[in-house]
Design an enzyme around this catalytic site. Sequence first.
Site, PDB file in Angstrom:
ATOM      1  CG  ASN A  39      -0.397  -0.121   2.531  1.00 54.63           C
ATOM      2  OD1 ASN A  39       0.529  -0.889   2.766  1.00 54.63           O
ATOM      3  ND2 ASN A  39      -0.930   0.648   3.473  1.00 54.63           N
ATOM      4  CD  GLU A  41      -1.392   5.189   4.855  1.00 54.87           C
ATOM      5  OE1 GLU A  41      -2.028   4.328   5.451  1.00 54.87           O
ATOM      6  OE2 GLU A  41      -0.785   6.109   5.452  1.00 54.87           O
ATOM      7  CB  CYS A  50      -5.182  -1.386  -2.331  1.00 56.41           C
ATOM      8  SG  CYS A  50      -6.586  -0.450  -1.688  1.00 56.41           S
ATOM      9  CD  GLU A  52      -5.262  -6.006  -1.384  1.00 55.99           C
ATOM     10  OE1 GLU A  52      -5.794  -6.509  -0.388  1.00 55.99           O
ATOM     11  OE2 GLU A  52      -4.951  -4.803  -1.445  1.00 55.99           O
ATOM     12  CB  CYS A  83     -10.872  -2.296  -0.201  1.00 60.32           C
ATOM     13  SG  CYS A  83     -10.161  -1.897  -1.826  1.00 60.32           S
ATOM     14  CB  CYS A  86      -8.501  -4.730  -3.895  1.00 57.50           C
ATOM     15  SG  CYS A  86      -7.394  -3.303  -3.983  1.00 57.50           S
TER      16      CYS A  86
END
Length: 130
Positions: A39, A41, A50, A52, A83, A86
């Site tokens: 990830n 940010e 993310c 993934e 999420c 993803c």
Amino acid sequence: MSLLAAATEVREKAYAPYSRFKVGAALRTSAGTVYVGCNVENVAYPEGTCAEAGAIAAMVAGGETRIAEVLVIADSPEPVPPCGGCRQKIAEFAGQEVRVTLCTTDGKQKVMTVAELLPGVFTAAHMDRT
């Protein structure tokens, strides 16, 4: 390298200065290649990426489009699922039977299929008007 080792290693490279919640993902393609993502940010929270999605982007950049297996790891009391976005991204490149392993850094695991992860998946067939 195992998917667990690859995801664990890339998780440490995550850029998570705001949440401090590092996530690593590794996927194996049908050709046997392993791609990883972590990830990333951003201070404008919705603009992050993310783990993934990063692994999938690396796979596509590597010229492949078929996922054979996925593993995600995070430092959490229970295994953390991808999420919703993803889940849909994984389903775009993986068959419904593909195994998705969710792990914690202390060894807990939950194994699911893509079908279990995203029941009622939206597919290209939904756009077919013939």
